[in-house]
Design a protein around this motif. Sequence first.
Motif, PDB file in Angstrom:
ATOM      1  N   ASN A 120       0.780  -1.236   0.000  1.00  0.00           N
ATOM      2  CA  ASN A 120       0.000   0.000   0.000  1.00  0.00           C
ATOM      3  C   ASN A 120       0.812   1.285   0.000  1.00  0.00           C
ATOM      4  O   ASN A 120       0.308   2.326  -0.410  1.00  0.00           O
ATOM      5  CB  ASN A 120      -0.906   0.038   1.242  1.00  0.00           C
ATOM      6  N   CYS A 124       4.575   5.411  -2.909  1.00  0.00           N
ATOM      7  CA  CYS A 124       4.938   6.792  -2.592  1.00  0.00           C
ATOM      8  C   CYS A 124       6.195   6.877  -1.731  1.00  0.00           C
ATOM      9  O   CYS A 124       7.066   7.691  -1.979  1.00  0.00           O
ATOM     10  CB  CYS A 124       3.799   7.502  -1.876  1.00  0.00           C
ATOM     11  N   GLY A 134       9.060  15.310  -1.692  1.00  0.00           N
ATOM     12  CA  GLY A 134       7.607  15.408  -1.567  1.00  0.00           C
ATOM     13  C   GLY A 134       6.983  14.225  -0.850  1.00  0.00           C
ATOM     14  O   GLY A 134       5.800  14.247  -0.525  1.00  0.00           O
ATOM     15  N   PRO A 136       7.854  11.879   2.481  1.00  0.00           N
ATOM     16  CA  PRO A 136       8.847  11.825   3.544  1.00  0.00           C
ATOM     17  C   PRO A 136       9.493  10.455   3.734  1.00  0.00           C
ATOM     18  O   PRO A 136       8.852   9.428   3.534  1.00  0.00           O
ATOM     19  CB  PRO A 136       8.053  12.232   4.795  1.00  0.00           C
ATOM     20  N   ASP A 142      13.176  12.589  11.832  1.00  0.00           N
ATOM     21  CA  ASP A 142      12.686  13.915  11.469  1.00  0.00           C
ATOM     22  C   ASP A 142      11.218  13.759  11.056  1.00  0.00           C
ATOM     23  O   ASP A 142      10.927  13.351   9.939  1.00  0.00           O
ATOM     24  CB  ASP A 142      13.521  14.451  10.299  1.00  0.00           C
ATOM     25  N   GLY A 146       4.916  13.846  13.728  1.00  0.00           N
ATOM     26  CA  GLY A 146       5.197  13.210  15.014  1.00  0.00           C
ATOM     27  C   GLY A 146       5.512  11.732  14.884  1.00  0.00           C
ATOM     28  O   GLY A 146       4.961  11.063  14.014  1.00  0.00           O
ATOM     29  N   ILE A 152       1.843   8.265  14.711  1.00  0.00           N
ATOM     30  CA  ILE A 152       1.956   7.530  13.441  1.00  0.00           C
ATOM     31  C   ILE A 152       0.619   6.872  13.107  1.00  0.00           C
ATOM     32  O   ILE A 152       0.147   6.917  11.965  1.00  0.00           O
ATOM     33  CB  ILE A 152       3.092   6.480  13.528  1.00  0.00           C
ATOM     34  N   THR A 155      -1.744   9.476  11.762  1.00  0.00           N
ATOM     35  CA  THR A 155      -1.406   9.884  10.391  1.00  0.00           C
ATOM     36  C   THR A 155      -1.867   8.834   9.387  1.00  0.00           C
ATOM     37  O   THR A 155      -2.459   9.162   8.363  1.00  0.00           O
ATOM     38  CB  THR A 155       0.116  10.105  10.236  1.00  0.00           C
ATOM     39  N   ARG A 161      -4.282  16.140   4.875  1.00  0.00           N
ATOM     40  CA  ARG A 161      -5.010  16.960   3.889  1.00  0.00           C
ATOM     41  C   ARG A 161      -5.830  16.073   2.948  1.00  0.00           C
ATOM     42  O   ARG A 161      -5.910  16.321   1.750  1.00  0.00           O
ATOM     43  CB  ARG A 161      -4.051  17.832   3.061  1.00  0.00           C
ATOM     44  N   PHE A 243      12.135  18.218   2.995  1.00  0.00           N
ATOM     45  CA  PHE A 243      10.963  17.520   2.491  1.00  0.00           C
ATOM     46  C   PHE A 243      10.889  17.734   0.971  1.00  0.00           C
ATOM     47  O   PHE A 243      10.736  16.789   0.205  1.00  0.00           O
ATOM     48  CB  PHE A 243       9.743  18.072   3.219  1.00  0.00           C
ATOM     49  N   PRO A 264      -3.072   9.821   1.608  1.00  0.00           N
ATOM     50  CA  PRO A 264      -4.417   9.232   1.743  1.00  0.00           C
ATOM     51  C   PRO A 264      -4.689   8.740   3.170  1.00  0.00           C
ATOM     52  O   PRO A 264      -3.763   8.361   3.875  1.00  0.00           O
ATOM     53  CB  PRO A 264      -4.391   8.040   0.775  1.00  0.00           C
TER      54      PRO A 264
HETATM   55  C1  HEC Z   1      -0.175   8.767  -2.628  1.00  0.00           C
HETATM   56  C2  HEC Z   1       1.077   8.796  -1.947  1.00  0.00           C
HETATM   57  C3  HEC Z   1       1.158   8.184  -0.566  1.00  0.00           C
HETATM   58  C4  HEC Z   1       0.821   6.910  -0.166  1.00  0.00           C
HETATM   59  C5  HEC Z   1       0.254   5.792  -1.018  1.00  0.00           C
HETATM   60  C6  HEC Z   1       1.148   6.835   1.223  1.00  0.00           C
HETATM   61  N1  HEC Z   1       1.655   8.017   1.670  1.00  0.00           N
HETATM   62 FE1  HEC Z   1       2.295   8.413   3.555  1.00  0.00          FE
HETATM   63  N2  HEC Z   1       2.638  10.347   3.027  1.00  0.00           N
HETATM   64  C7  HEC Z   1       2.504  10.865   1.758  1.00  0.00           C
HETATM   65  C8  HEC Z   1       2.840  12.291   1.783  1.00  0.00           C
HETATM   66  C9  HEC Z   1       2.829  13.216   0.592  1.00  0.00           C
HETATM   67  C10 HEC Z   1       3.142  12.600   3.110  1.00  0.00           C
HETATM   68  C11 HEC Z   1       3.545  13.954   3.657  1.00  0.00           C
HETATM   69  C12 HEC Z   1       2.292  14.728   3.994  1.00  0.00           C
HETATM   70  C13 HEC Z   1       2.636  16.128   4.422  1.00  0.00           C
HETATM   71  O1  HEC Z   1       2.816  16.984   3.560  1.00  0.00           O
HETATM   72  O2  HEC Z   1       2.721  16.353   5.637  1.00  0.00           O
HETATM   73  C14 HEC Z   1       3.021  11.350   3.870  1.00  0.00           C
HETATM   74  C15 HEC Z   1       3.272  11.246   5.233  1.00  0.00           C
HETATM   75  C16 HEC Z   1       3.254  10.062   5.950  1.00  0.00           C
HETATM   76  C17 HEC Z   1       3.585   9.941   7.339  1.00  0.00           C
HETATM   77  C18 HEC Z   1       3.959  11.091   8.272  1.00  0.00           C
HETATM   78  C19 HEC Z   1       5.439  11.347   8.216  1.00  0.00           C
HETATM   79  C20 HEC Z   1       5.892  12.413   9.164  1.00  0.00           C
HETATM   80  O3  HEC Z   1       7.054  12.834   9.022  1.00  0.00           O
HETATM   81  O4  HEC Z   1       5.135  12.816  10.066  1.00  0.00           O
HETATM   82  C21 HEC Z   1       3.465   8.612   7.672  1.00  0.00           C
HETATM   83  C22 HEC Z   1       3.719   7.988   9.023  1.00  0.00           C
HETATM   84  C23 HEC Z   1       3.048   7.916   6.477  1.00  0.00           C
HETATM   85  N3  HEC Z   1       2.947   8.832   5.447  1.00  0.00           N
HETATM   86  C24 HEC Z   1       2.807   6.563   6.401  1.00  0.00           C
HETATM   87  C25 HEC Z   1       2.238   5.943   5.295  1.00  0.00           C
HETATM   88  C26 HEC Z   1       1.790   4.581   5.291  1.00  0.00           C
HETATM   89  C27 HEC Z   1       1.908   3.606   6.440  1.00  0.00           C
HETATM   90  C28 HEC Z   1       1.252   4.344   4.065  1.00  0.00           C
HETATM   91  C29 HEC Z   1       0.601   3.074   3.547  1.00  0.00           C
HETATM   92  C30 HEC Z   1      -0.511   2.560   4.303  1.00  0.00           C
HETATM   93  C31 HEC Z   1       1.388   5.565   3.289  1.00  0.00           C
HETATM   94  N4  HEC Z   1       1.987   6.506   4.078  1.00  0.00           N
HETATM   95  C32 HEC Z   1       0.975   5.693   1.982  1.00  0.00           C
HETATM   96  C33 HEC Z   1       2.124  10.188   0.636  1.00  0.00           C
HETATM   97  C34 HEC Z   1       1.675   8.879   0.603  1.00  0.00           C
END
Ligand code: HEC
Length: 289
Positions: A120, A124, A134, A136, A142, A146, A152, A155, A161, A243, A264
Amino acid sequence: MSEKEIDDISGVETTGHEWDGIKELNNPLPRWWINTFYITILWAIGYMILYPAWPLVSDYTRGYLGYSSRAELSQSMSEAQVGQAVYLDQIRDASLDEILASNELRQFAMAGGRSAFLVNCSTCHGSGAQGAPGYPNLNDDDWIWGGTLDDIYLTIRHGVRFTDDWDTRDSAMPAFGRDGILGRGEIVEIAAFVRSMAGLDIDPALAARGAEGFADNCAACHGESGEGLRDLGAPALADAIWFYSSDADAIAAQISNPKHGVMPAWGARLDDGIIKQLTVYIHSLGGGE
Ligand code: HEC
Ligand code: HEC
């Protein structure tokens, strides 16, 4: 060709084939070889009777034992599912701290979290959670929002957003240039100041002129000395981790007309037990608090 010719040296009958004076002896095959050959024939007949063997027009011979590799696979899969369900139920009922405290549950969550991550999240965040501009990096300490288990979890569950989720993490950086809050010159100075906070090479006089602008316009979200503010998802600027980009033009562009990352929300798509496993997995990657 002659009838029966006996080779003088070996005393064995020849087959009558001859090439350039070399004649072929007609030695019988060894007994053990012949017997093995008969056994393989018997084996094949037995196999055809017991197991699926011959293709027919719209079917195939099923064999006396009724064996099917597909049935065997689904049998072993349903056994594995029953085995997993026991753990998954426990994980659903346990708190995140309880999962970490139990060796068994933690190990199960780590393995499940890792495979759910690959399916999943890796598109990204990268298959090693190393991130990309874009997106993280999730291995370092960092954090934008949080790094505790609860942070976590929130989030992942509600996203960032993500407009379809009421509880999503949300914030916006003002578009200082586009909305005419700051002029082009001020933006370049502030961008220089941001780079100087991070210890990057920059014209000191230019950076110094941006200090006041930063304190007035940016410190509320990014902190007096650029340490960031997690409540608002405002990244730290004074560290070496970016970032988006540390490039002066990219920073000026972010100040002028900012990009906003969207992540998402997984609460509606993944089982809560899976989200907890993902939380434990990400928490373990090196930056967990
Ligand atoms: C479509 C792209 C995308 C997918 C798929 C995605 N993420 Fe993310 N994720 C992002 C972006 C972009 C951010 C940064 C958001 C922001 O601007 O703060 C992020 C941020 C996070 C953060 C916060 C990081 C921080 O420094 O606080 C976590 C934890 C995270 N994602 C976990 C996951 C997990 C677990 C999954 C799968 C279940 C997932 N992400 C799937 C795009 C994605
Ligand atoms: C209302 C809060 C807010 C204010 C005020 C604000 N920012 Fe931001 N800033 C953010 C948020 C939130 C992000 C993260 C955007 C994202 O997650 O995509 C961000 C991101 C950035 C980034 C990208 C950081 C990186 O690691 O790539 C830079 C650079 C930045 N801001 C500089 C500034 C400067 C300079 C000012 C003042 C002129 C400023 N910001 C004012 C909230 C704010």
